[in-house]
Design an enzyme around this catalytic site. Structure first.
Site, PDB file in Angstrom:
ATOM      1  N   ALA A 182       0.832  -1.202   0.000  1.00 20.41           N
ATOM      2  CA  ALA A 182       0.000   0.000   0.000  1.00 20.41           C
ATOM      3  C   ALA A 182       0.868   1.254   0.000  1.00 20.41           C
ATOM      4  O   ALA A 182       0.631   2.189  -0.771  1.00 20.41           O
ATOM      5  CB  ALA A 182      -0.939  -0.005   1.207  1.00 20.41           C
ATOM      6  N   TYR A 183       1.852   1.273   0.854  1.00 21.70           N
ATOM      7  CA  TYR A 183       2.754   2.429   0.946  1.00 21.70           C
ATOM      8  C   TYR A 183       3.522   2.613  -0.358  1.00 21.70           C
ATOM      9  O   TYR A 183       3.638   3.737  -0.871  1.00 21.70           O
ATOM     10  CB  TYR A 183       3.717   2.213   2.114  1.00 21.70           C
ATOM     11  CG  TYR A 183       4.648   3.376   2.384  1.00 21.70           C
ATOM     12  CD1 TYR A 183       4.188   4.535   2.994  1.00 21.70           C
ATOM     13  CD2 TYR A 183       5.995   3.299   2.052  1.00 21.70           C
ATOM     14  CE1 TYR A 183       5.048   5.591   3.258  1.00 21.70           C
ATOM     15  CE2 TYR A 183       6.858   4.347   2.303  1.00 21.70           C
ATOM     16  CZ  TYR A 183       6.381   5.496   2.919  1.00 21.70           C
ATOM     17  OH  TYR A 183       7.233   6.546   3.175  1.00 21.70           O
ATOM     18  N   SER A 184       4.024   1.515  -0.920  1.00 19.97           N
ATOM     19  CA  SER A 184       4.765   1.594  -2.183  1.00 19.97           C
ATOM     20  C   SER A 184       3.872   2.115  -3.303  1.00 19.97           C
ATOM     21  O   SER A 184       4.283   2.973  -4.092  1.00 19.97           O
ATOM     22  CB  SER A 184       5.318   0.215  -2.556  1.00 19.97           C
ATOM     23  OG  SER A 184       6.234  -0.252  -1.592  1.00 19.97           O
TER      24      SER A 184
END
Length: 242
Positions: free
Chosen positions: A148-150
């Site tokens: 998700a962060y990536s």
């Protein structure tokens, strides 16, 4: 030898500026003469000479109120640093909570859009601006167990390029910074072995510092950054390959 920039007469907003990278950026901007506001969900502690507005970057109404309060005092916003974000913890795609996924995307990506959407018209009216979006090396490489962060940070990079092209015929410059692992509280959200793996990937074999990020951001916010827009600047200790 430290390089200094004269930002006297400029007004700046740093989202997520109460601690970590954002706090260091707010300190640098203020030290260079800018009138600086921190927009965050909690006020900064012991940060003198900086204004504060309670803002969740996913809340359009809170952003609008903060802009209104700021313009009543200064009539302009010259510098915007979209720094607010969080990793959301580490888990495989199969195990990732969909609710947490949406929250990570909302804060890290949609928040950048929403703040920029409301601030850009203010910059257009004054005829000058600098926007710096804090992305991540994860957005270029993709980090295992941080999908998700990536994905969100990859979106920040693409958003930066799109907005920069839209504003290329103005005096507003839009760039992003993609740090590798930086020594901040955000690393405490990750498993220790993941942090150690990030350090091991760095040719310098260390974490970056918040001041190293702030030094680069300061230049991107200055008049010295005049022909760079839509660019991604790495802070990776030699780790970045493109």
């Amino acid at each position: 030898m430290p390089v200094s920039y004269n930002l006297s007469g400029r007004t700046a907003v740093v989202t997520g500026g109460s601690k970590g990278i954002g706090r260091a950026i707010a300190e640098q901007l203020t030290g260079s003469g800018a009138q600086t506001w921190v927009w965050d969900i909690a006020p900064p502690q012991d940060l003198d000479g900086v204004g504060f507005a309670p803002v969740d970057v996913t809340n359009a109404d809170q952003i609008a109120r903060a802009i209104g309060s700021m313009l009543a005092e200064t009539s302009r916003i010259d510098i915007l640093v979209n720094n607010a974000g969080f990793t959301g913890g580490s888990a495989s795609v199969e195990e990732f909570d969909p609710v947490q996924w949406r929250r990570v995307i909302d804060v890290n990506l949609t928040g950048v859009f929403e703040v920029s959407r409301q601030v850009v018209p203010v910059m257009r009216r004054s005829g000058w601006g600098r926007i710096v979006n804090i992305a991540s090396l994860a957005g270029k490489e993709g980090t295992s167990n941080l999908s998700a962060y990536s994905a969100a940070k990859a979106g920040v990079i693409a958003f930066t390029k799109s907005l920069a092209k839209e504003l290329a015929d103005t005096s507003i410059r839009v760039n992003s910074v993609a740090p590798a692992a930086i020594k901040t509280d955000i690393l405490e959200q990750m498993a220790r072995e993941m942090v150690e793996a990030m350090i091991a990937k760095s040719p310098m074999k260390r974490l970056g510092t918040v001041n190293e990020v702030a030094d680069l951001v300061l230049w991107l916010c200055s008049e010295a950054c005049s022909f760079n827009t839509g660019a991604v600047f790495d802070l990776s200790g030699g780790r970045a390959t493109y």
